[in-house]
Design an enzyme around this catalytic site. Structure first.
Site, PDB file in Angstrom:
ATOM      1  N   LYS A  77       0.848  -1.209   0.000  1.00  0.00           N
ATOM      2  CA  LYS A  77       0.000   0.000   0.000  1.00  0.00           C
ATOM      3  C   LYS A  77       0.874   1.246   0.000  1.00  0.00           C
ATOM      4  CE  LYS A  77      -3.438  -2.152   2.856  1.00  0.00           C
ATOM      5  NZ  LYS A  77      -3.823  -2.294   4.242  1.00  0.00           N
ATOM      6  N   ASP A 143       4.590 -15.326  -7.419  1.00  0.00           N
ATOM      7  CA  ASP A 143       3.752 -15.568  -8.604  1.00  0.00           C
ATOM      8  C   ASP A 143       4.574 -15.879  -9.865  1.00  0.00           C
ATOM      9  OD1 ASP A 143       1.632 -14.806  -6.931  1.00  0.00           O
ATOM     10  OD2 ASP A 143       1.759 -12.715  -7.560  1.00  0.00           O
ATOM     11  N   MET A 185      -2.341 -19.345  -5.049  1.00  0.00           N
ATOM     12  CA  MET A 185      -2.098 -17.961  -5.495  1.00  0.00           C
ATOM     13  C   MET A 185      -1.447 -17.938  -6.886  1.00  0.00           C
ATOM     14  SD  MET A 185      -0.884 -15.865  -2.143  1.00  0.00           S
ATOM     15  CE  MET A 185      -2.081 -15.177  -1.017  1.00  0.00           C
ATOM     16  N   ARG A 283     -15.186 -30.615  -1.943  1.00  0.00           N
ATOM     17  CA  ARG A 283     -14.662 -29.777  -0.859  1.00  0.00           C
ATOM     18  C   ARG A 283     -13.592 -28.842  -1.414  1.00  0.00           C
ATOM     19  NH1 ARG A 283     -18.417 -31.739   1.222  1.00  0.00           N
ATOM     20  NH2 ARG A 283     -18.607 -32.759   3.262  1.00  0.00           N
ATOM     21  N   HIS A 289      -2.127 -17.361   2.151  1.00  0.00           N
ATOM     22  CA  HIS A 289      -0.821 -16.785   2.489  1.00  0.00           C
ATOM     23  C   HIS A 289       0.163 -17.793   3.060  1.00  0.00           C
ATOM     24  CE1 HIS A 289      -3.440 -13.350   1.948  1.00  0.00           C
ATOM     25  NE2 HIS A 289      -2.346 -12.643   1.695  1.00  0.00           N
TER      26      HIS A 289
END
Ligand code: F6P
Length: 365
Positions: A77, A143, A185, A283, A289
């Site tokens: 941020k 990533d 992710m 499921r 994270h």
């Protein structure tokens, strides 16, 4: 007086950040002209009042190479071009405070910056470079979506964590004859999903690069489990989407954070499968994270250490505006601009996709 080199870790944390920091300090120690400082929480340490910097010497970095996270903190941020300020009416507004930050750096005698981060952080590096800052980029992200480098550090550790999760789900799926969906992710790229699916022997893998058709999945799943026998594991990337559909997620309502937060791909898939009347229970596990935390595997420690050494050598050689890049078997420097220009998608004609298809894995096509 010694010259100061500022180290910054920005964006999401990633296993191996501390190994990069330690390597920069160790390499810099061989050159008596420089001392290394860290800015707390990316550039925010320079932007806050009072300023929050940390001297990074041999003692500060001793034994940190295998520790997860980053000793200088990070954030995805804010930043110098998007600094959130709360207005009198309570609303937040972002301001470009880069000129003030550069003046602060000049006052502090900071003559070089090493910015360890992914595409968002390297976009900041490029803008600062264009404003005259002597900056070097180090590619970081689980990533693996940053181009101009064969690989980013942290990614292989994330693949390892995701593979262990597939291994664990296989045993519970087999015992209950269920269909398990594991969401991993990766943002817009399917690297973590595809590698973990191949390594863990998943039956299907859905990645953002290949929008999926639910019929193609159900065809396979019906042959795998009737709810009383058989089982299947599907690995889905958080950024995967059905043909004609959108990525699942929401706009994060956090000051200074403008990204679309990916969330819900796995549960959406479970719902879509259940709607087809599939017999087996479905499921969902969302790994989240867990892929970012914890100790880096040996490969990432070595890659991160090599990046750190190369980054400081680029400072010495004044290769500013460049990013460290791994081009097997060498470490080279590439323009930061090239690295942020293209997104590193999994290529549909790559060996990895060929391998997945070659073992009959359903990619939802
Ligand atoms: O870019 C790293 C990453 O972990 C992505 O895989 C994921 O989409 C995002 O960051 C999560 O961000 P946050 O930590 O803000 O939830």
């Amino acid at each position: 007086m010694k010259k100061k080199c500022l180290v910054v870790t920005g964006g999401g944390d990633c296993p191996g950040l501390n190994a990069v920091i330690r390597a920069i300090v160790k390499r810099a120690d061989m050159d008596k002209d420089w001392e290394i400082w860290g800015s707390y929480n990316a550039f925010n340490g320079l932007l806050e009042s009072p300023i929050r910097l940390m001297r990074l010497d041999d003692t500060a970095v001793a034994g940190i190479h295998f520790k997860g996270g980053t000793i200088i903190g990070t954030t995805n941020k804010g930043g110098p071009f998007n600094w959130p300020v709360q207005l009198d009416d309570g609303n937040w507004q972002a301001f470009d405070v880069s000129d003030e930050m550069i003046k602060t750096m000049q006052k502090l005698n900071i003559q070089a910056v090493i910015n360890i981060g992914g595409d968002g952080s390297q976009a900041i590096s490029q803008k600062l470079y264009e404003k005259g800052v002597n900056i070097i980029g180090v590619p970081k992200t689980i990533d693996n979506d940053l181009s101009s480098t064969d690989m980013t550090f942290g990614y292989q550790t994330a693949v390892e964590t995701a593979t262990q999760a597939v291994d664990k789900l296989v045993t519970t799926a087999a015992s209950h004859h269920r269909i398990f969906i594991l969401e991993v992710m990766g943002r817009g790229a399917g690297w973590i999903a595809l590698n973990a699916a191949i390594a863990g022997g998943a039956e299907a893998c859905l990645i953002p690069e290949i929008p999926y058709r639910i019929d193609n999945l159900t065809k396979l799943l019906k042959t795998r489990s009737d709810g009383k026998s058989g089982f299947a594991v599907i690995v889905i990337s958080e950024g995967a989407k059905p043909v004609g559909g959108e990525q699942a997620g929401y706009i994060a309502n956090e000051p200074g954070y403008e990204n679309f937060r990916l969330s819900g791909a796995g549960h959406r898939l479970a719902y879509e499968l259940q709607k087809t009347g599939i017999a087996a229970d479905v499921r969902v596990s969302v790994l989240g994270h867990l892929q970012r935390g914890g100790i880096p595997i040996a490969f990432d420690r070595i890659l991160a250490t090599s990046f750190g050494v190369k980054a400081f050598e680029m400072v010495l050689n004044q290769e500013f505006g460049k990013m460290v890049s791994y081009k097997y078997p060498e470490f080279v420097s590439v323009p930061i601009l090239d690295a942020i220009k293209y997104y590193n998608y999994v290529k549909l004609d790559s060996a990895l996709i060929h391998t997945a298809r070659g073992i009959g894995m359903c990619l939802g096509e």
